[in-house]
Write a protein that holds these residues in place. Structure first.
Motif, mmCIF file in Angstrom:
data_model
loop_
_atom_site.group_PDB
_atom_site.id
_atom_site.type_symbol
_atom_site.label_atom_id
_atom_site.label_comp_id
_atom_site.label_asym_id
_atom_site.label_seq_id
_atom_site.Cartn_x
_atom_site.Cartn_y
_atom_site.Cartn_z
ATOM 1 N N MET A 1 0.830 -1.197 0.000
ATOM 2 C CA MET A 1 0.000 0.000 0.000
ATOM 3 C C MET A 1 0.875 1.262 0.000
ATOM 4 S SD MET A 1 -3.328 -1.259 0.441
ATOM 5 C CE MET A 1 -4.162 0.182 0.909
ATOM 6 N N GLY A 2 2.155 1.098 -0.124
ATOM 7 C CA GLY A 2 3.030 2.260 -0.200
ATOM 8 C C GLY A 2 3.739 2.618 1.094
ATOM 9 N N TYR A 3 3.593 1.829 2.145
ATOM 10 C CA TYR A 3 4.261 2.103 3.419
ATOM 11 C C TYR A 3 5.755 1.861 3.273
ATOM 12 C CZ TYR A 3 5.589 1.637 8.316
ATOM 13 O OH TYR A 3 6.198 1.763 9.531
ATOM 14 N N THR A 4 6.549 2.845 3.628
ATOM 15 C CA THR A 4 8.001 2.718 3.457
ATOM 16 C C THR A 4 8.735 2.570 4.784
ATOM 17 O OG1 THR A 4 8.183 5.132 3.457
ATOM 18 C CG2 THR A 4 8.018 4.032 1.307
ATOM 19 N N GLY A 5 8.024 2.599 5.901
ATOM 20 C CA GLY A 5 8.660 2.483 7.215
ATOM 21 C C GLY A 5 9.058 1.039 7.503
ATOM 22 N N GLY A 6 9.709 0.835 8.625
ATOM 23 C CA GLY A 6 10.174 -0.492 9.022
ATOM 24 C C GLY A 6 9.146 -1.223 9.871
ATOM 25 N N ASN A 7 9.488 -2.471 10.215
ATOM 26 C CA ASN A 7 8.591 -3.294 11.031
ATOM 27 C C ASN A 7 8.379 -2.722 12.419
ATOM 28 O OD1 ASN A 7 8.221 -5.091 8.995
ATOM 29 N ND2 ASN A 7 9.708 -6.587 9.725
ATOM 30 N N THR A 8 9.434 -2.159 13.013
ATOM 31 C CA THR A 8 9.312 -1.650 14.380
ATOM 32 C C THR A 8 8.302 -0.519 14.448
ATOM 33 O OG1 THR A 8 11.624 -1.134 13.876
ATOM 34 C CG2 THR A 8 11.156 -1.926 16.065
ATOM 35 N N GLN A 9 8.334 0.371 13.487
ATOM 36 C CA GLN A 9 7.381 1.485 13.485
ATOM 37 C C GLN A 9 5.946 0.948 13.385
ATOM 38 O OE1 GLN A 9 8.886 3.683 10.125
ATOM 39 N NE2 GLN A 9 9.711 5.291 11.445
ATOM 40 N N ALA A 10 5.729 -0.015 12.520
ATOM 41 C CA ALA A 10 4.390 -0.587 12.349
ATOM 42 C C ALA A 10 3.948 -1.276 13.635
ATOM 43 C CB ALA A 10 4.373 -1.571 11.183
ATOM 44 N N ASN A 11 4.842 -2.080 14.255
ATOM 45 C CA ASN A 11 4.507 -2.772 15.500
ATOM 46 C C ASN A 11 4.190 -1.790 16.619
ATOM 47 O OD1 ASN A 11 4.734 -5.322 14.411
ATOM 48 N ND2 ASN A 11 6.897 -5.514 14.942
ATOM 49 N N GLN A 12 4.981 -0.701 16.712
ATOM 50 C CA GLN A 12 4.734 0.294 17.756
ATOM 51 C C GLN A 12 3.370 0.962 17.552
ATOM 52 O OE1 GLN A 12 8.111 2.916 17.542
ATOM 53 N NE2 GLN A 12 9.423 1.583 18.796
ATOM 54 N N TYR A 13 3.039 1.275 16.324
ATOM 55 C CA TYR A 13 1.761 1.926 16.044
ATOM 56 C C TYR A 13 0.592 0.969 16.319
ATOM 57 C CZ TYR A 13 -1.815 4.761 13.849
ATOM 58 O OH TYR A 13 -2.952 5.500 13.603
ATOM 59 N N ILE A 14 0.744 -0.295 15.978
ATOM 60 C CA ILE A 14 -0.304 -1.294 16.253
ATOM 61 C C ILE A 14 -0.487 -1.448 17.751
ATOM 62 C CG2 ILE A 14 -0.879 -3.755 16.071
ATOM 63 C CD1 ILE A 14 0.409 -3.690 13.252
ATOM 64 N N SER A 15 0.615 -1.474 18.494
ATOM 65 C CA SER A 15 0.535 -1.554 19.967
ATOM 66 C C SER A 15 -0.178 -0.340 20.534
ATOM 67 C CB SER A 15 1.926 -1.660 20.576
ATOM 68 O OG SER A 15 2.561 -2.828 20.158
ATOM 69 N N PHE A 16 0.141 0.829 20.001
ATOM 70 C CA PHE A 16 -0.520 2.065 20.433
ATOM 71 C C PHE A 16 -2.031 1.992 20.182
ATOM 72 C CE2 PHE A 16 -2.190 6.172 18.942
ATOM 73 C CZ PHE A 16 -2.164 6.881 20.134
ATOM 74 N N LEU A 17 -2.423 1.506 19.013
ATOM 75 C CA LEU A 17 -3.844 1.374 18.679
ATOM 76 C C LEU A 17 -4.545 0.383 19.603
ATOM 77 C CD1 LEU A 17 -3.840 1.342 14.755
ATOM 78 C CD2 LEU A 17 -4.671 3.146 16.266
ATOM 79 N N LYS A 18 -3.873 -0.721 19.920
ATOM 80 C CA LYS A 18 -4.458 -1.718 20.824
ATOM 81 C C LYS A 18 -4.704 -1.125 22.200
ATOM 82 C CE LYS A 18 -2.499 -5.936 18.832
ATOM 83 N NZ LYS A 18 -1.567 -7.037 19.094
ATOM 84 N N LYS A 19 -3.720 -0.345 22.705
ATOM 85 C CA LYS A 19 -3.849 0.240 24.043
ATOM 86 C C LYS A 19 -4.962 1.283 24.079
ATOM 87 C CE LYS A 19 0.916 -0.516 25.409
ATOM 88 N NZ LYS A 19 2.236 0.099 25.554
ATOM 89 N N THR A 20 -5.002 2.147 23.075
ATOM 90 C CA THR A 20 -6.000 3.225 23.082
ATOM 91 C C THR A 20 -7.416 2.687 22.861
ATOM 92 O OG1 THR A 20 -5.588 3.644 20.740
ATOM 93 C CG2 THR A 20 -4.429 5.039 22.327
ATOM 94 N N ASN A 21 -7.577 1.642 22.059
ATOM 95 C CA ASN A 21 -8.908 1.091 21.799
ATOM 96 C C ASN A 21 -9.293 -0.023 22.760
ATOM 97 O OD1 ASN A 21 -9.323 2.794 19.609
ATOM 98 N ND2 ASN A 21 -8.277 1.399 18.221
ATOM 99 N N GLY A 22 -8.364 -0.478 23.564
ATOM 100 C CA GLY A 22 -8.640 -1.522 24.527
ATOM 101 C C GLY A 22 -8.822 -2.901 23.913
ATOM 102 N N THR A 23 -8.280 -3.127 22.756
ATOM 103 C CA THR A 23 -8.384 -4.445 22.125
ATOM 104 C C THR A 23 -7.147 -5.265 22.434
ATOM 105 O OG1 THR A 23 -7.419 -3.603 20.087
ATOM 106 C CG2 THR A 23 -9.815 -3.649 20.211
ATOM 107 N N THR A 24 -7.341 -6.561 22.469
ATOM 108 C CA THR A 24 -6.211 -7.456 22.696
ATOM 109 C C THR A 24 -6.221 -8.524 21.609
ATOM 110 O OG1 THR A 24 -7.548 -8.881 24.114
ATOM 111 C CG2 THR A 24 -6.251 -7.167 25.205
ATOM 112 N N ALA A 25 -5.089 -9.076 21.377
ATOM 113 C CA ALA A 25 -4.958 -10.165 20.410
ATOM 114 C C ALA A 25 -4.177 -11.281 21.073
ATOM 115 C CB ALA A 25 -4.237 -9.684 19.158
ATOM 116 N N LEU A 26 -4.409 -12.489 20.627
ATOM 117 C CA LEU A 26 -3.671 -13.624 21.157
ATOM 118 C C LEU A 26 -2.219 -13.540 20.714
ATOM 119 C CD1 LEU A 26 -6.190 -16.500 20.362
ATOM 120 C CD2 LEU A 26 -5.849 -15.363 22.544
ATOM 121 N N ASN A 27 -1.317 -13.882 21.615
ATOM 122 C CA ASN A 27 0.074 -13.929 21.193
ATOM 123 C C ASN A 27 0.331 -15.249 20.454
ATOM 124 O OD1 ASN A 27 0.506 -15.966 23.080
ATOM 125 N ND2 ASN A 27 1.277 -14.559 24.637
ATOM 126 N N TYR A 28 1.509 -15.409 19.957
ATOM 127 C CA TYR A 28 1.838 -16.565 19.122
ATOM 128 C C TYR A 28 1.614 -17.884 19.851
ATOM 129 C CZ TYR A 28 4.441 -19.720 16.116
ATOM 130 O OH TYR A 28 4.790 -20.772 15.308
#
Length: 175
Positions: A1-28
């Motif tokens: 989709m055109g994202y040029t950032g690295g994995n860490t940036q994406a993971n940090q943003y996903i973690s931020f979204l999970k915390k702010t929305n109160g959603t959780t996901a199963l770990n591996y």
């Protein structure tokens, strides 16, 4: 989709979204512990066989549940099933309008390539189809004899004369 950032940036943003929305996901590890049910796909023959059956008449529980899932998630399959059942009912009872059935398939907005081809073939010889539905006569016995003669002919191919083939056909009728 055109994202040029690295994995860490994406993971940090996903973690931020999970915390702010109160959603959780199963770990591996938790994902691996949950069993994933395996559902064996039906062959095209079984699907064709079951499409006109009532779900209660399907003996295999896995096949029955698979068909149920298909009917719930594919509305076009429900339509095909209804058309197949109408056709089977016409053949069984000897009543019904085959031309209306063909017209309903031709006018359908759904893509029904198999049924449309079948309907087109029925339309080519509509008189014979109407007679097959309405009359109680059948050419099944004749077709059985033709099949028997052809199989004897295949067995005898290149082995003997016509006279021996004739005798074998005549003798096979009595036994």
């Amino acid at each position: 989709m055109g994202y040029t950032g690295g994995n860490t940036q994406a993971n940090q943003y996903i973690s931020f979204l999970k915390k702010t929305n109160g959603t959780t996901a199963l770990n591996y590890v938790e994902q691996r512990r949950q069993p994933i049910p395996y559902i064996k796909r039906l062959s095209s023959r079984k699907l064709a066989k079951y499409i006109g059956h009532s779900l209660n008449h399907i003996e295999n529980v896995d096949d029955r549940s698979y068909m149920q899932v298909l009917f719930e998630n594919m509305p076009i399959l429900k339509r095909v099933r209804k058309l197949v059942k109408r056709f089977k009912n016409m053949l069984r009872t000897g009543e019904g309008q085959i031309q209306e059935w063909i017209k309903s398939i031709e006018d359908s907005k759904d893509k029904l390539p198999g049924l449309k081809t079948f309907a087109k073939g029925l339309k080519r010889d509509i008189k014979a189809v109407q007679n097959a539905i309405q009359l109680r006569w059948s050419n099944g016995p004749v077709e059985g004899h033709v099949n028997r003669i052809k199989s004897i002919k295949r067995q005898m191919y290149g082995r003997a004369s016509f006279e021996l083939l004739r005798r074998k056909v005549l003798l096979s009728q009595s036994g």
